[in-house]
Structure formats: structure tokens, C-alpha cells
Design a protein around this motif. Structure first.
Motif, PDB file in Angstrom:
ATOM      1  N   ILE A 104       0.855  -1.183   0.000  1.00  0.00           N
ATOM      2  CA  ILE A 104       0.000   0.000   0.000  1.00  0.00           C
ATOM      3  C   ILE A 104       0.890   1.231   0.000  1.00  0.00           C
ATOM      4  CG2 ILE A 104      -1.835   1.269   1.153  1.00  0.00           C
ATOM      5  CD1 ILE A 104      -2.695  -1.470   0.128  1.00  0.00           C
ATOM      6  N   GLY A 105       0.652   2.105  -0.940  1.00  0.00           N
ATOM      7  CA  GLY A 105       1.429   3.325  -1.035  1.00  0.00           C
ATOM      8  C   GLY A 105       0.569   4.556  -0.869  1.00  0.00           C
ATOM      9  N   CYS A 143       5.249   4.007   1.588  1.00  0.00           N
ATOM     10  CA  CYS A 143       4.765   2.695   1.168  1.00  0.00           C
ATOM     11  C   CYS A 143       4.987   1.704   2.294  1.00  0.00           C
ATOM     12  CB  CYS A 143       5.489   2.238  -0.104  1.00  0.00           C
ATOM     13  SG  CYS A 143       5.039   0.583  -0.695  1.00  0.00           S
ATOM     14  N   ILE A 144       4.071   0.756   2.423  1.00  0.00           N
ATOM     15  CA  ILE A 144       4.219  -0.315   3.395  1.00  0.00           C
ATOM     16  C   ILE A 144       3.903  -1.640   2.722  1.00  0.00           C
ATOM     17  CG2 ILE A 144       1.854  -0.061   4.275  1.00  0.00           C
ATOM     18  CD1 ILE A 144       3.013  -0.837   7.062  1.00  0.00           C
ATOM     19  N   CYS A 187      -4.198   6.893  -1.699  1.00  0.00           N
ATOM     20  CA  CYS A 187      -3.618   5.606  -1.371  1.00  0.00           C
ATOM     21  C   CYS A 187      -3.805   4.675  -2.561  1.00  0.00           C
ATOM     22  CB  CYS A 187      -4.198   5.001  -0.088  1.00  0.00           C
ATOM     23  SG  CYS A 187      -5.976   4.745  -0.045  1.00  0.00           S
ATOM     24  N   ALA A 188      -2.879   3.757  -2.705  1.00  0.00           N
ATOM     25  CA  ALA A 188      -2.869   2.875  -3.859  1.00  0.00           C
ATOM     26  C   ALA A 188      -2.347   1.503  -3.458  1.00  0.00           C
ATOM     27  CB  ALA A 188      -2.001   3.466  -4.977  1.00  0.00           C
ATOM     28  N   ALA A 189      -2.698   0.497  -4.244  1.00  0.00           N
ATOM     29  CA  ALA A 189      -2.266  -0.867  -3.981  1.00  0.00           C
ATOM     30  C   ALA A 189      -1.662  -1.476  -5.237  1.00  0.00           C
ATOM     31  CB  ALA A 189      -3.438  -1.720  -3.500  1.00  0.00           C
ATOM     32  N   THR A 229       4.321   5.336  -9.809  1.00  0.00           N
ATOM     33  CA  THR A 229       2.880   5.141  -9.929  1.00  0.00           C
ATOM     34  C   THR A 229       2.545   3.918 -10.764  1.00  0.00           C
ATOM     35  OG1 THR A 229       2.745   6.626 -11.847  1.00  0.00           O
ATOM     36  CG2 THR A 229       2.390   7.591  -9.659  1.00  0.00           C
ATOM     37  N   TYR A 230       3.449   3.521 -11.643  1.00  0.00           N
ATOM     38  CA  TYR A 230       3.212   2.378 -12.520  1.00  0.00           C
ATOM     39  C   TYR A 230       3.219   1.050 -11.776  1.00  0.00           C
ATOM     40  CZ  TYR A 230       4.030   5.785 -16.188  1.00  0.00           C
ATOM     41  OH  TYR A 230       3.955   6.890 -17.002  1.00  0.00           O
ATOM     42  N   GLU A 231       3.693   1.031 -10.561  1.00  0.00           N
ATOM     43  CA  GLU A 231       3.712  -0.189  -9.768  1.00  0.00           C
ATOM     44  C   GLU A 231       2.369  -0.475  -9.110  1.00  0.00           C
ATOM     45  OE1 GLU A 231       7.597  -1.313 -10.665  1.00  0.00           O
ATOM     46  OE2 GLU A 231       6.159  -2.407  -9.429  1.00  0.00           O
ATOM     47  N   TYR A 232       1.445   0.450  -9.183  1.00  0.00           N
ATOM     48  CA  TYR A 232       0.181   0.336  -8.466  1.00  0.00           C
ATOM     49  C   TYR A 232      -0.990   0.179  -9.430  1.00  0.00           C
ATOM     50  CZ  TYR A 232       3.083   1.828  -4.610  1.00  0.00           C
ATOM     51  OH  TYR A 232       4.084   1.907  -3.666  1.00  0.00           O
ATOM     52  N   ASP A 233      -1.806  -0.819  -9.165  1.00  0.00           N
ATOM     53  CA  ASP A 233      -2.929  -1.138 -10.034  1.00  0.00           C
ATOM     54  C   ASP A 233      -4.248  -0.530  -9.564  1.00  0.00           C
ATOM     55  OD1 ASP A 233      -1.526  -4.427 -10.208  1.00  0.00           O
ATOM     56  OD2 ASP A 233      -1.316  -2.829 -11.684  1.00  0.00           O
TER      57      ASP A 233
END
Length: 124
Positions: free
Chosen positions: A34-35, A50-51, A96-98, A108-112
Motif C-alpha cells: 500500500i502506497g 509505502c508499506i 492511497c494505492a495498492a 505510480t506504474y507499480e500500483y494497479d
């Protein structure tokens, strides 16, 4: 489906504190991280913290190290971003992003999956 909802934003004075929450649901992989990202007007969206769900490793942008703390509850259904010693330059919409995040955590490309975002305004 994976869903995220950011909340807790508001207006605070410089030097103040605020805690953001990210309610998460629908994860099917323990590898999700989670970022927290933020975006100010006219600027690129930038990674804040990020965690990792798997080992609770944490990461922070240089601009917030020592001031912000990311954490997760035991059920991993809510991730928090405790923000202390806030500065006017922290003003932004926070998202927040996952994602599986096998690369750079601040990309940002790492998060869907992305939450709606919550506005943080820090007055001087």
C-alpha cells in the motif's frame, strides 16, 4: 474487487498534525503493498510512503522522513499515514494505492488500484 478509500484530510496550520486513513478491501494476494501518493496543482504525482503487507517494510520520500509514519492495523484492512510537523509544501491531494510493487515503490506504474484521494491543506 480491490477497493481503497482515503480519508482524514483537512485544513491544518503549519507545524500541526493530521492522520490519513486508507480503508482497503478485496485483496487476493499477500504480496500487495500500500502506497501513499500526493499531487499538488501543476505537479507530478509523487510517492510519499509505502508499506509492504508481507513483511511490514516501510519506505518514505526524503521530503517526509522523520515527519510522516505509515502503519497498518493487525487485520490489514486499514493503512494509516500519520503526518506531523506539517509544512505548506505538504499541501496536496493524497491518494492511497495498492500494487504488487516489485520495482520502485514510488513509481505510480507499480500500483494497479487507487483510492479517491483526500485533500490536505497546510496554511502558513
Amino acid at each position: 474487487e480491490v477497493q481503497l478509500q482515503a480519508s482524514g484530510g483537512g485544513l491544518v496550520s503549519a507545524g500541526g498534525s493530521l492522520r490519513l486513513s486508507c480503508a482497503v478491501s478485496g485483496f487476493t494476494s499477500d504480496d500487495y503493498a500500500i502506497g501513499w501518493f500526493r499531487q499538488a496543482p501543476g505537479k507530478e504525482r509523487e510517492g510519499v510512503s509505502c508499506i509492504s503487507r508481507s513483511d511490514d517494510s516501510t519506505y518514505y520520500a526524503d521530503s517526509v522522513k522523520g515527519r510522516f509514519t505509515i502503519s497498518s492495523d493487525n487485520a490489514k484492512n486499514t493503512v494509516y499515514l500519520q503526518m506531523n510537523s506539517l509544512k505548506p509544501e505538504d499541501t496536496a491531494v493524497y491518494y492511497c494505492a495498492a500494487g504488487l510493487v516489485h520495482g520502485l515503490w514510488y513509481s505510480t506504474y507499480e500500483y494497479d488500484y487507487w483510492g479517491q484521494g483526500t485533500l490536505v491543506t497546510v496554511s502558513s
